[in-house]
Write an enzyme that holds these catalytic residues in place. Structure first.
Site, PDB file in Angstrom:
ATOM      1  N   GLY A 114       0.811  -1.214   0.000  1.00 35.74           N
ATOM      2  CA  GLY A 114       0.000   0.000   0.000  1.00 35.74           C
ATOM      3  C   GLY A 114       0.839   1.257   0.000  1.00 35.74           C
ATOM      4  NE  ARG A 115       3.799   2.149   5.235  1.00 34.47           N
ATOM      5  CZ  ARG A 115       4.264   2.650   6.351  1.00 34.47           C
ATOM      6  NH1 ARG A 115       4.553   3.925   6.430  1.00 34.47           N
ATOM      7  NH2 ARG A 115       4.454   1.890   7.398  1.00 34.47           N
TER       8      ARG A 115
ATOM      9  N   GLY B 199      -0.119   6.186   1.304  1.00 35.66           N
ATOM     10  CA  GLY B 199       1.040   5.643   0.595  1.00 35.66           C
ATOM     11  C   GLY B 199       2.370   6.193   1.081  1.00 35.66           C
TER      12      GLY B 199
ATOM     13  CG  ASP C  32       0.344  -8.516   6.613  1.00 36.33           C
ATOM     14  OD1 ASP C  32      -0.173  -9.143   7.559  1.00 36.33           O
ATOM     15  OD2 ASP C  32       0.501  -7.287   6.621  1.00 36.33           O
ATOM     16  CG  ASN C  33       3.941  -7.504   8.848  1.00 31.11           C
ATOM     17  OD1 ASN C  33       4.023  -7.027   7.714  1.00 31.11           O
ATOM     18  ND2 ASN C  33       3.268  -6.911   9.815  1.00 31.11           N
TER      19      ASN C  33
ATOM     20  CG  ASP D  53       6.297  -4.511   8.180  1.00 28.08           C
ATOM     21  OD1 ASP D  53       6.317  -3.360   8.623  1.00 28.08           O
ATOM     22  OD2 ASP D  53       5.653  -4.852   7.179  1.00 28.08           O
TER      23      ASP D  53
END
Ligand code: AMP
Ligand code: MG
Length: 479
Positions: free
Chosen positions: A90-91, A124, A250-251, A260
């Site tokens: 997302g960023r 973002g 997701d990490n 992360d």
């Protein structure tokens, strides 16, 4: 830009197109280099010395793109604190895969590079403090010998980002063995995209586990290999008192690198229930719960791989379950071996587990500093300080000494750091850099953390646990 000697070969961008989106970073108004990692650049075969600073700023902000880059945002899903969500970068934007002189393949990713199709309601962007925090902690983890993504540069954008406060914006250049996550596989599985799933397995095998290429069931081999790497990684986190803080699927990487560094923190006093993250209300990702969280994530990974584990569904479930359950023994063995090294205990001894457990119980009861307690233990020396006068400790110490051998000192030296990125010191360096525009404390801290083993003269302050007023109580994602 040729001076930098990028060598891109972008294998992820050749995967089925539903797994990512092609787009460029959004330009920023006034990029300015805050910090460049010259040592890492050297290892990557990038020559920063010939690069003018304004060009470095344009390059590491995404305002200029290197030759050979094929910028993409990757799609992924994730269980965030147990809730499944379709996500994606997302960023962040992966510029491509750079091939280092030794043949190593590394994702070059800009984090904070502007909105993507996966941004949802986010802007973002990233703030300078959290990007410098990731830089400090990831580089410290690397020096501690723990697999991790790394940080090549932080560039201020000249833009403000709006969080709870207005903050200066920044972009971090993250270097990773890959950005494949458990959530990447969950994304394809949730879409019932067998082609995508198979392509991801092949890609992961080629990149991280080439020995599995000829296996009957590469997906099963991949599951086993990731279980193994994560068991090793979490044991290593626990060696140095690292609390990841946001172990969502997701990490969690497939490569076994730590990724992360949002709300992560290090233990000062030993307490397995320690939580720093402001959003971890239930203690799901508490220090001592990390192996449980890792296994839970691995179960989600196994589920995502089910269609590729066996033709028969029940058979696939059995295979998956067996591999996920195996994590417990693997982790336990790794953890025990790691703790034995921390205490200088060579060879297998049935009493070692009790010896370790008794020390940890004593530390928890006495609010002992995790790092400094191990650092104070040395063969042939009696640790001094009021806490060690406790007869319970004296009894433990006598039992421990009886187990030492010629190799103890060496084992302990390599396992017990003197310097870790203590939360209060990291915060102080960040405050000076962000609020005071003074980078000297940051550089000094990085210098200390680059050589964490073995005490050095003049570095005493970096061993000190926080004073009551300095204690960091909470950490924030900063997103
Ligand atoms: P994280 O908690 O950093 O692992 O992020 C979880 C998800 O939120 C990822 O998909 C991120 O890309 C996304 N995200 C975090 N911050 C932002 C932001 N400022 N703008 C857009 N997406 C974001
Ligand atoms: Mg993330």
């Amino acid at each position: 830009m040729a001076a930098l000697r990028w060598r891109f070969d972008n294998s992820y961008a050749r995967l089925p197109e539903q797994l990512f989106s092609r787009l460029n970073p959004t330009p920023v108004p006034a990029p300015r280099v805050i910090i460049l990692n010259r040592r890492l650049a050297g290892q990557l075969g990038l020559d920063l010395d010939l690069l003018p600073e304004d060009l470095a700023a344009r390059l590491f902000s995404g305002n200029a793109l290197p030759d050979g880059a094929e910028p993409i945002a990757q799609a992924y899903a994730g269980h965030q604190f147990g809730n499944f969500t379709m996500l994606g970068d997302g960023r962040a934007i992966v510029l491509g895969e750079h091939i280092a002189p030794d043949g190593g393949r590394f994702d070059i990713q800009l984090k904070g590079s502007g909105p993507t199709p996966y941004s949802r309601t986010g802007d973002g962007r990233a703030a300078l403090g959290p990007m410098l925090r990731e830089y400090i902690v990831s580089e410290a983890m690397h020096a501690l010998g723990i697999p991790t993504t790394r940080s090549l540069a932080v560039v201020a954008t000249g833009e403000e980002v709006f969080r709870e406060a207005i903050l200066p914006g920044a972009i971090l250049t993250r270097v990773a063995a890959s950005h494949l996550r458990v959530g990447t596989f969950q994304y394809a599985a949730a879409r019932r995209d067998r082609e995508g799933l198979q392509a991801l397995v092949d890609h992961a095998v080629a990149r991280h586990f080439p020995q599995l290429k000829e296996a009957d069931r590469p997906a099963l081999g991949l599951l086993e290999a990731v279980v193994d790497r994560q068991a090793e990684l979490v044991a290593e986190w626990m060696r140095v008192g690292f609390i990841h803080g946001v172990m969502n699927t997701d990490n969690m990487t497939i490569s076994g690198e730590t990724i992360d560094y949002g709300p992560c923190a290090f233990l000062d006093q030993y307490d397995p229930g320690t939580v720093f993250s402001s959003i971890d209300h239930g203690g799901r990702y508490a220090f001592g719960n990390q192996p449980v969280a890792a296994q839970w994530n691995l179960a989600r990974f196994a589920e995502a791989l089910l269609p590729l584990l066996a033709d028969d569904r029940n058979k696939a479930v059995d295979l998956a379950e067996e591999r996920v359950v195996a994590f417990e023994d693997r982790f336990r063995a790794r953890w025990l071996a790691m703790m034995c090294r921390k205490l200088g205990l060579a060879g297998d001894h049935p009493e070692d587990e009790t010896l370790i457990g008794d020390l940890l119980a004593w530390m928890a009861k006495n609010d002992a500093d995790y790092t400094n307690t191990f650092a104070a233990l040395a063969p042939g020396a009696v640790p001094h300080g009021p806490m060690f006068a406790d007869p319970v400790f004296a009894d433990w110490h006598a039992r421990w000494r009886a187990r030492l051998s010629d190799t103890s000192l060496d084992l302990m030296r390599r396992s017990n750091p003197a310097y870790i990125p203590r939360n209060h010191q990291v915060e102080a360096a960040l405050a000076a850099a962000v609020e005071g525009a003074d980078l000297a404390p940051l550089h000094r801290l990085l210098e200390v953390l680059a050589q964490p083993y073995g005490r050095r003269q003049g570095w005493d302050a970096y061993e000190a646990p926080p004073q009551p007023g300095e204690r960091v109580l909470q950490t924030f994602c900063g997103t």
